[in-house]
Design a protein around this motif. Structure first.
Motif, PDB file in Angstrom:
ATOM      1  N   LEU A 166     -13.243  25.680   2.729  1.00  0.00           N
ATOM      2  CA  LEU A 166     -14.492  26.334   2.352  1.00  0.00           C
ATOM      3  C   LEU A 166     -15.386  25.452   1.482  1.00  0.00           C
ATOM      4  O   LEU A 166     -16.257  25.946   0.767  1.00  0.00           O
ATOM      5  CB  LEU A 166     -14.198  27.653   1.628  1.00  0.00           C
ATOM      6  CG  LEU A 166     -13.517  28.737   2.461  1.00  0.00           C
ATOM      7  CD1 LEU A 166     -13.495  30.053   1.710  1.00  0.00           C
ATOM      8  CD2 LEU A 166     -14.186  28.917   3.817  1.00  0.00           C
ATOM      9  N   ARG A 167     -15.215  24.141   1.587  1.00  0.00           N
ATOM     10  CA  ARG A 167     -16.109  23.216   0.880  1.00  0.00           C
ATOM     11  C   ARG A 167     -17.352  22.887   1.711  1.00  0.00           C
ATOM     12  O   ARG A 167     -18.211  22.137   1.252  1.00  0.00           O
ATOM     13  CB  ARG A 167     -15.385  21.894   0.586  1.00  0.00           C
ATOM     14  CG  ARG A 167     -14.343  21.956  -0.495  1.00  0.00           C
ATOM     15  CD  ARG A 167     -13.768  20.590  -0.776  1.00  0.00           C
ATOM     16  NE  ARG A 167     -14.797  19.671  -1.280  1.00  0.00           N
ATOM     17  CZ  ARG A 167     -14.604  18.371  -1.463  1.00  0.00           C
ATOM     18  NH1 ARG A 167     -13.435  17.828  -1.166  1.00  0.00           N
ATOM     19  NH2 ARG A 167     -15.577  17.618  -1.932  1.00  0.00           N
ATOM     20  N   MET A 168     -17.459  23.411   2.894  1.00  0.00           N
ATOM     21  CA  MET A 168     -18.421  22.903   3.870  1.00  0.00           C
ATOM     22  C   MET A 168     -19.876  22.957   3.403  1.00  0.00           C
ATOM     23  O   MET A 168     -20.693  22.144   3.813  1.00  0.00           O
ATOM     24  CB  MET A 168     -18.262  23.637   5.205  1.00  0.00           C
ATOM     25  CG  MET A 168     -18.515  25.118   5.140  1.00  0.00           C
ATOM     26  SD  MET A 168     -18.200  25.936   6.738  1.00  0.00           S
ATOM     27  CE  MET A 168     -16.412  25.798   6.865  1.00  0.00           C
ATOM     28  N   ASN A 169     -20.216  23.893   2.536  1.00  0.00           N
ATOM     29  CA  ASN A 169     -21.611  24.015   2.089  1.00  0.00           C
ATOM     30  C   ASN A 169     -21.789  23.676   0.609  1.00  0.00           C
ATOM     31  O   ASN A 169     -22.796  24.035   0.006  1.00  0.00           O
ATOM     32  CB  ASN A 169     -22.134  25.434   2.335  1.00  0.00           C
ATOM     33  CG  ASN A 169     -22.155  25.820   3.799  1.00  0.00           C
ATOM     34  OD1 ASN A 169     -21.611  26.845   4.174  1.00  0.00           O
ATOM     35  ND2 ASN A 169     -22.768  25.001   4.630  1.00  0.00           N
ATOM     36  N   GLU A 170     -20.837  22.959   0.008  1.00  0.00           N
ATOM     37  CA  GLU A 170     -20.898  22.772  -1.436  1.00  0.00           C
ATOM     38  C   GLU A 170     -22.136  21.992  -1.878  1.00  0.00           C
ATOM     39  O   GLU A 170     -22.716  22.283  -2.932  1.00  0.00           O
ATOM     40  CB  GLU A 170     -19.618  22.116  -1.970  1.00  0.00           C
ATOM     41  CG  GLU A 170     -19.406  20.689  -1.571  1.00  0.00           C
ATOM     42  CD  GLU A 170     -18.112  20.104  -2.134  1.00  0.00           C
ATOM     43  OE1 GLU A 170     -17.245  20.864  -2.626  1.00  0.00           O
ATOM     44  OE2 GLU A 170     -17.949  18.873  -2.069  1.00  0.00           O
ATOM     45  N   ARG A 171     -22.564  21.015  -1.089  1.00  0.00           N
ATOM     46  CA  ARG A 171     -23.757  20.250  -1.477  1.00  0.00           C
ATOM     47  C   ARG A 171     -25.009  21.119  -1.426  1.00  0.00           C
ATOM     48  O   ARG A 171     -25.908  21.001  -2.264  1.00  0.00           O
ATOM     49  CB  ARG A 171     -23.911  19.022  -0.571  1.00  0.00           C
ATOM     50  CG  ARG A 171     -22.848  17.971  -0.819  1.00  0.00           C
ATOM     51  CD  ARG A 171     -22.924  17.440  -2.234  1.00  0.00           C
ATOM     52  NE  ARG A 171     -21.725  16.699  -2.620  1.00  0.00           N
ATOM     53  CZ  ARG A 171     -21.453  16.305  -3.848  1.00  0.00           C
ATOM     54  NH1 ARG A 171     -22.292  16.599  -4.828  1.00  0.00           N
ATOM     55  NH2 ARG A 171     -20.339  15.655  -4.113  1.00  0.00           N
TER      56      ARG A 171
END
Length: 240
Positions: free
Chosen positions: A191-196
């Protein structure tokens, strides 16, 4: 006044996932409350709904806020609900927020795929419990392994909860958050896919990535996560 801590668990698990954090916070002298969301933990059998989930979080936060500034901490689904709650148009009495393992938009193909796999696991004779236990046995340290499932697993609530998450507008909520915010992710968290993008929306937020951990960062490296909570507590204490 002492900083009060409210802990919100992720999907399928319960308040017991926070036992390592509760023990450390109590040793520190920080009052702490870990809630069970509807359909989870001691509330299995209840129907999950966003309204009741937010009512649960709000009740715990407002009870705590009578005694001091509140640090809200959420993991996975609890983190996404926390974003929506802290960034609501009616600002709640939250002085700081730690959002763990939740920097992914809960919609679209990612959510659809997750629901597909959870339904497949749920169709197994043991509802996927054997597979779940096997993964946890291999990835969690002995000190936290019993905690993650001690409150039982919310198999009956998970698909309803996943579907409800698609109603959240976390981007709009992030834009409204004006308290210290820390995102905590495991290095290999799916679930890091949208961290930026999350950091672009709220450029004042801090991102901490914990090496060698997956989505279950709170349980895989409890001492590291507890140290990050110490940073948040100290920050709030200094500001108040």
């Amino acid at each position: 006044m002492a900083v009060q801590v409210v802990l919100v668990h992720g999907i399928r698990t319960s308040s017991t996932m926070w036992r390592a954090q509760v023990a450390r916070l109590r040793d520190r002298g920080a009052p702490v409350a870990a809630v069970d969301l509807p359909g989870h933990g001691r509330r299995r059998g209840e129907v999950f709904s966003l309204d009741e989930a937010f009512a649960t979080i709000d009740g715990a936060v407002r009870d705590a806020a009578r005694l001091g500034p509140v640090l809200l901490v959420g993991h996975s689904m609890g983190g996404l609900l926390g974003i929506e709650y802290v960034g609501g148009e009616d600002r709640p009495p939250v002085a700081g927020f730690v959002a763990a393992s939740c920097t992914s938009l809960p919609r679209g193909i990612g959510l659809s795929a997750y629901r597909f796999f959870t339904r497949r696991f749920d169709s197994l004779p043991d509802r996927g419990l054997g597979l779940t236990n096997g993964v946890l046995d291999r990835t969690l340290p002995p000190e936290t392994r019993p905690d993650f499932g001690a409150g039982g697993y919310a198999f009956d609530a998970q698909d309803t909860a996943l579907s409800a998450l698609a109603e959240l507008d976390v981007v709009a909520a992030l834009r409204r958050i004006d308290v210290p915010l820390w995102f905590v992710n495991g290095q290999w968290d799916q679930l890091r896919m949208n961290e930026r993008m999350f950091l672009t929306v709220d450029p004042h937020a801090e991102l901490i990535v914990v090496p060698g951990t997956t989505h279950l960062v709170t349980a895989m490296r409890p001492r590291v996560f507890n140290a990050l909570l110490e940073v948040a507590l100290t920050t709030i204490e200094a500001s108040t």
